[in-house]
Design a protein around this motif. Structure first.
Motif, short mmCIF file in Angstrom:
data_model
loop_
_atom_site.label_atom_id
_atom_site.label_comp_id
_atom_site.label_asym_id
_atom_site.label_seq_id
_atom_site.Cartn_x
_atom_site.Cartn_y
_atom_site.Cartn_z
N CYS A 1 -19.14 19.78 -15.48
CA CYS A 1 -19.39 21.22 -15.32
C CYS A 1 -19.63 21.55 -13.85
N THR A 2 -20.39 20.71 -13.16
CA THR A 2 -20.67 20.92 -11.74
C THR A 2 -19.38 20.86 -10.92
N VAL A 3 -18.56 19.85 -11.18
CA VAL A 3 -17.29 19.70 -10.45
C VAL A 3 -16.38 20.89 -10.74
N GLU A 4 -16.35 21.30 -12.00
CA GLU A 4 -15.51 22.44 -12.39
C GLU A 4 -15.97 23.71 -11.66
N ALA A 5 -17.30 23.91 -11.63
CA ALA A 5 -17.84 25.09 -10.95
C ALA A 5 -17.51 25.05 -9.45
N ALA A 6 -17.69 23.85 -8.85
CA ALA A 6 -17.38 23.71 -7.42
C ALA A 6 -15.89 23.98 -7.15
N TYR A 7 -15.03 23.45 -8.04
CA TYR A 7 -13.59 23.67 -7.90
C TYR A 7 -13.26 25.17 -7.95
N GLN A 8 -13.89 25.86 -8.91
CA GLN A 8 -13.63 27.30 -9.05
C GLN A 8 -14.11 28.05 -7.81
N ASP A 9 -15.28 27.67 -7.29
CA ASP A 9 -15.81 28.33 -6.08
C ASP A 9 -14.90 28.10 -4.88
#
Length: 67
Positions: free
Chosen positions: A56-64
């Protein structure tokens, strides 16, 4: 040459006692192994939860960063 009834009874009691001891020992071993298995499964679940958080953290960072 049949064994006297008292002797047979005594042997039966000894056998019963040994069976109970053996059963008790194996029962204890089985309980310990089940406990170890349960603890292992709990660690696996914790690991899965940690991996989900990381994803979830990686996904959020990717989206940002990328979207």
């Amino acid at each position: 040459a049949a064994a006297p009834l008292g002797q047979v009874s005594e042997l039966a009691e000894q056998l019963e006692e040994r069976l109970f001891q053996r059963y008790g020992f194996h029962n204890e071993l089985i309980q310990e192994r089940l406990q170890a298995l349960t603890e292992g499964l709990e660690r696996v679940e914790e690991g899965q939860a940690e991996l989900r958080r990381i994803c979830c953290t990686v996904e959020a960072a990717y989206q940002d960063l990328c979207l």
